[in-house]
Structure formats: C-alpha cells, structure tokens
Design a protein around this motif. Structure first.
Motif, PDB file in Angstrom:
ATOM      1  N   GLY A  30      35.573  -4.718 -15.480  1.00 53.49           N
ATOM      2  CA  GLY A  30      34.538  -4.008 -14.965  1.00 53.49           C
ATOM      3  C   GLY A  30      33.058  -4.155 -15.761  1.00 53.49           C
ATOM      4  N   ASP A  31      33.306  -4.705 -16.866  1.00 51.49           N
ATOM      5  CA  ASP A  31      31.891  -4.502 -17.670  1.00 51.49           C
ATOM      6  C   ASP A  31      31.194  -5.767 -17.793  1.00 51.49           C
ATOM      7  N   TYR A  32      31.847  -6.914 -17.756  1.00 53.01           N
ATOM      8  CA  TYR A  32      31.248  -8.252 -18.197  1.00 53.01           C
ATOM      9  C   TYR A  32      31.926  -9.192 -17.373  1.00 53.01           C
ATOM     10  N   GLY A  33      31.424 -10.622 -17.757  1.00 49.15           N
ATOM     11  CA  GLY A  33      32.089 -11.547 -17.116  1.00 49.15           C
ATOM     12  C   GLY A  33      31.752 -13.109 -17.753  1.00 49.15           C
ATOM     13  N   ILE A  34      32.443 -14.066 -17.555  1.00 47.17           N
ATOM     14  CA  ILE A  34      32.349 -15.297 -18.258  1.00 47.17           C
ATOM     15  C   ILE A  34      32.411 -16.297 -16.892  1.00 47.17           C
ATOM     16  N   LEU A  35      31.677 -17.078 -16.995  1.00 52.34           N
ATOM     17  CA  LEU A  35      31.332 -18.382 -15.851  1.00 52.34           C
ATOM     18  C   LEU A  35      32.191 -19.646 -16.587  1.00 52.34           C
ATOM     19  N   ILE A  36      32.979 -20.193 -15.432  1.00 50.71           N
ATOM     20  CA  ILE A  36      33.246 -21.465 -15.768  1.00 50.71           C
ATOM     21  C   ILE A  36      32.698 -22.434 -14.835  1.00 50.71           C
ATOM     22  N   ASP A  37      31.664 -23.338 -15.483  1.00 48.46           N
ATOM     23  CA  ASP A  37      30.897 -24.319 -14.692  1.00 48.46           C
ATOM     24  C   ASP A  37      29.563 -23.569 -14.114  1.00 48.46           C
ATOM     25  N   VAL A  38      28.627 -24.121 -14.163  1.00 54.67           N
ATOM     26  CA  VAL A  38      27.425 -23.487 -13.381  1.00 54.67           C
ATOM     27  C   VAL A  38      26.804 -24.605 -12.705  1.00 54.67           C
ATOM     28  N   GLY A  39      27.243 -25.258 -11.578  1.00 51.24           N
ATOM     29  CA  GLY A  39      26.897 -26.557 -11.089  1.00 51.24           C
ATOM     30  C   GLY A  39      26.297 -26.329  -9.706  1.00 51.24           C
ATOM     31  N   ILE A  40      25.898 -24.864  -9.443  1.00 50.66           N
ATOM     32  CA  ILE A  40      24.971 -24.701  -8.451  1.00 50.66           C
ATOM     33  C   ILE A  40      23.615 -23.877  -9.110  1.00 50.66           C
ATOM     34  N   GLY A  41      22.652 -23.861  -8.036  1.00 51.72           N
ATOM     35  CA  GLY A  41      21.317 -23.184  -8.543  1.00 51.72           C
ATOM     36  C   GLY A  41      21.483 -21.808  -9.192  1.00 51.72           C
ATOM     37  N   VAL A  42      20.450 -21.610  -9.980  1.00 48.64           N
ATOM     38  CA  VAL A  42      20.612 -20.321 -10.728  1.00 48.64           C
ATOM     39  C   VAL A  42      20.377 -19.218  -9.754  1.00 48.64           C
ATOM     40  N   ARG A  43      19.440 -19.479  -8.416  1.00 44.37           N
ATOM     41  CA  ARG A  43      19.296 -18.314  -7.603  1.00 44.37           C
ATOM     42  C   ARG A  43      20.367 -18.124  -6.876  1.00 44.37           C
ATOM     43  N   THR A  44      21.138 -19.057  -6.467  1.00 50.07           N
ATOM     44  CA  THR A  44      22.312 -18.737  -5.768  1.00 50.07           C
ATOM     45  C   THR A  44      23.424 -18.001  -6.489  1.00 50.07           C
ATOM     46  N   ILE A  45      23.667 -18.503  -7.791  1.00 50.75           N
ATOM     47  CA  ILE A  45      24.333 -17.807  -8.587  1.00 50.75           C
ATOM     48  C   ILE A  45      24.400 -16.249  -8.951  1.00 50.75           C
ATOM     49  N   ARG A  46      22.974 -16.108  -8.987  1.00 50.71           N
ATOM     50  CA  ARG A  46      22.469 -14.684  -9.202  1.00 50.71           C
ATOM     51  C   ARG A  46      22.713 -13.747  -7.803  1.00 50.71           C
ATOM     52  N   LYS A  47      22.569 -14.490  -6.970  1.00 55.84           N
ATOM     53  CA  LYS A  47      22.705 -13.722  -5.458  1.00 55.84           C
ATOM     54  C   LYS A  47      24.151 -13.554  -5.362  1.00 55.84           C
TER      55      LYS A  47
END
Ligand code: ZN
Ligand code: ZN
Length: 277
Positions: A30-47
């Motif tokens: 509920g407080d934080y997260g960890i991403l595994i792989d970031v193979g898409i655009g930053v804006r899409t990730i944010r959205k």
C-alpha cells in the motif's frame, strides 16, 4: 505519505505491459512498489501506475531481467531523472551502458546483483536466477520474490526450461511465466526461416505447449496463480494460450478458478491488480 489504498491487503501485483511491445511488472504494497523491467515509455508507465493509485515517488527500485529494448527502454530516465536505483547483473549493466538507444546514464543509480544471491529491498527479498535467452550480453535473469508468506516467480524470455530454473518455478505460489507462441501458428505463419529458428532455438522463447506441459507435469498444490506473459502478436492469441494451458491442467484434474487462477497478460495492456493478504 497518504496512500494506503489497500490497508487489509498487504501486497499487490500487476502488469503494466507484456510482450515484445514492452514489459513492465509491479510488485509492492500500500505504500510503495518495485518495478521489474521498464520496457515501455515513461509516460505510459506513469499513466498506468496512476490507474492503480501509484506515482513515480512510490517506486523504490527497478529490476532488469535482460538488455533487450522491450525490457529496458525507460531505464535511463528512471535512473537519471528520478534517481531510482536500478538492479541488474554486471553484464546487463554494461550492455545498458553501451546501448546506443539508452539516452541517459545509470550513474549513481547502479546496483549490481549476483545470481543466486538473495537481496532485500524494503519488505521484498529477490533472488535472480539464470535463464537461457539471446540478449546482447548473453546474461538473462528470472526473479524469485519472497514477501510475507508469499513466494512469486517471474520467468519471461526463456528459450527453454532448464534444470536450474525448475526449483524456482516449482516453489512459487504465484508464477508469471512466458507462453510466447502457438507451435502451429509459428510453423505455418509467414515469419522468415531465420526468425522461426531464433524463436525455437532454445535461446528465444517458449511455446504454449512447452509451458502447458511443464505446468501439468510440475503442478504443486501451493500454486495459486499463474499469469501467462510475453504472448506473440503474430503467433499466438490470448484464447489459444489460455486454452492450451487450461486443457493440460484439466487433464491433471485441476479446475481453473478452484484450485488455482489462470490469467493471461494481454499485450501492451494494464492488468487488474491482484492483492494478497
Ligand atoms: Zn522480451
Ligand atoms: Zn528478450
């Protein structure tokens, strides 16, 4: 930080995108997260993070499986602009450094991991394990993740199932596993010969049938969730992947939705969030 969306459900998992169009997975609480792989655009990730109630400020780390673009596209931005630590093996870090399409350096965000050596990030314990695949560095990892009483395994872009990987796959309660192509569709489709060879070489991807047989032969009653990932756009459909795996598991007397849940991660799509207590 006022975030606790999931106060009674301690942990959460979702996929922001899966497939050769880009891969990104979220594990957190509920407080934080960890991403595994970031193979898409930053804006899409944010959205997409926002759709499940998170922002970049909630992301404590990024872990990388291997250096193909569909897994690392935004890694420079996460490191350089957002100062988020990037965990990868030495080989993967050096391939990222030399990648002409990664605009920003990892710099001080670099965290070097070693396979088979567990490391802790906040409440999550990760162990990278070796998988066979044809990345530029030749070095590829799956991740075994422990949190609370849960064990989760992520194994994507796996050319074949090796004896070394199997213990990590079979101890999972929650398993994200590649189911890349339908063997019929690939062999009768119009991919050039060299591409068909690459995919089936043992260093490319695994088929629905390979995944299905593995799951049916190695089912353990502690397995509660399966997510099929990295589906091919040209040589697979979500229905075919689901049906192939379901049929093999049913033959072992298992009913989907009863003993275990079977999910298909559709390409380039945010998945529902699964919450664990
Ligand atoms: Zn990939
Ligand atoms: Zn790959």
């Amino acid at each position: 930080m006022q975030h606790n969306l999931f106060s009674s459900d301690k942990y959460i998992f979702f996929c922001l995108s899966s497939g050769s169009c880009g891969n990104c997975y979220f594990v957190g609480n509920g407080d934080y997260g960890i991403l595994i792989d970031v193979g898409i655009g930053v804006r899409t990730i944010r959205k997409r993070l926002k759709e499940h109630g998170y922002d970049f400020e909630h992301i404590r780390a990024v872990l990388i499986t291997h250096d193909h673009m569909d897994h690392i596209k935004s890694v420079g931005t996460f490191a350089h602009r957002h100062h988020i630590p990037i965990y990868a093996t030495r080989e993967v870090h050096s391939a990222i450094e030399n990648h002409r399409l990664i605009k920003y350096p990892i710099g001080a965000s670099k965290r070097i991991i070693e396979k088979e050596t567990p490391f802790q990030i906040e409440d999550f314990r990760f162990t990278a394990f070796d998988v066979p695949h044809d990345s530029t560095s030749g070095d590829n990892s799956g991740y075994f993740i422990e949190f609370g009483t849960h064990k989760m395994t992520l194994a994507t872009d796996i050319g074949r199932l090796t004896d070394e990987m199997i213990p990590y796959l079979t101890k999972a309660h929650h398993l994200i596993i590649e189911s890349n192509y339908d063997e019929e569709m690939l062999s009768s489709g119009n991919y050039p010969y060299h591409l068909k060879q690459r995919i089936t070489s043992g260093y490319g991807h695994i088929s629905n049938k390979q995944t299905a047989e593995f799951l049916a032969d190695n089912y353990r009653s502690h397995l509660k969730n399966i997510w099929l990932c990295h589906l091919s756009n040209d040589n697979n459909t979500p229905e075919l992947a689901y049906d192939t795996i379901e049929r093999h598991l049913r033959a072992k007397g298992l009913t989907m939705g009863k003993e275990l849940q079977l999910h298909v991660l559709e390409r380039n799509k945010l998945s529902p969030a699964i919450k664990f207590t």
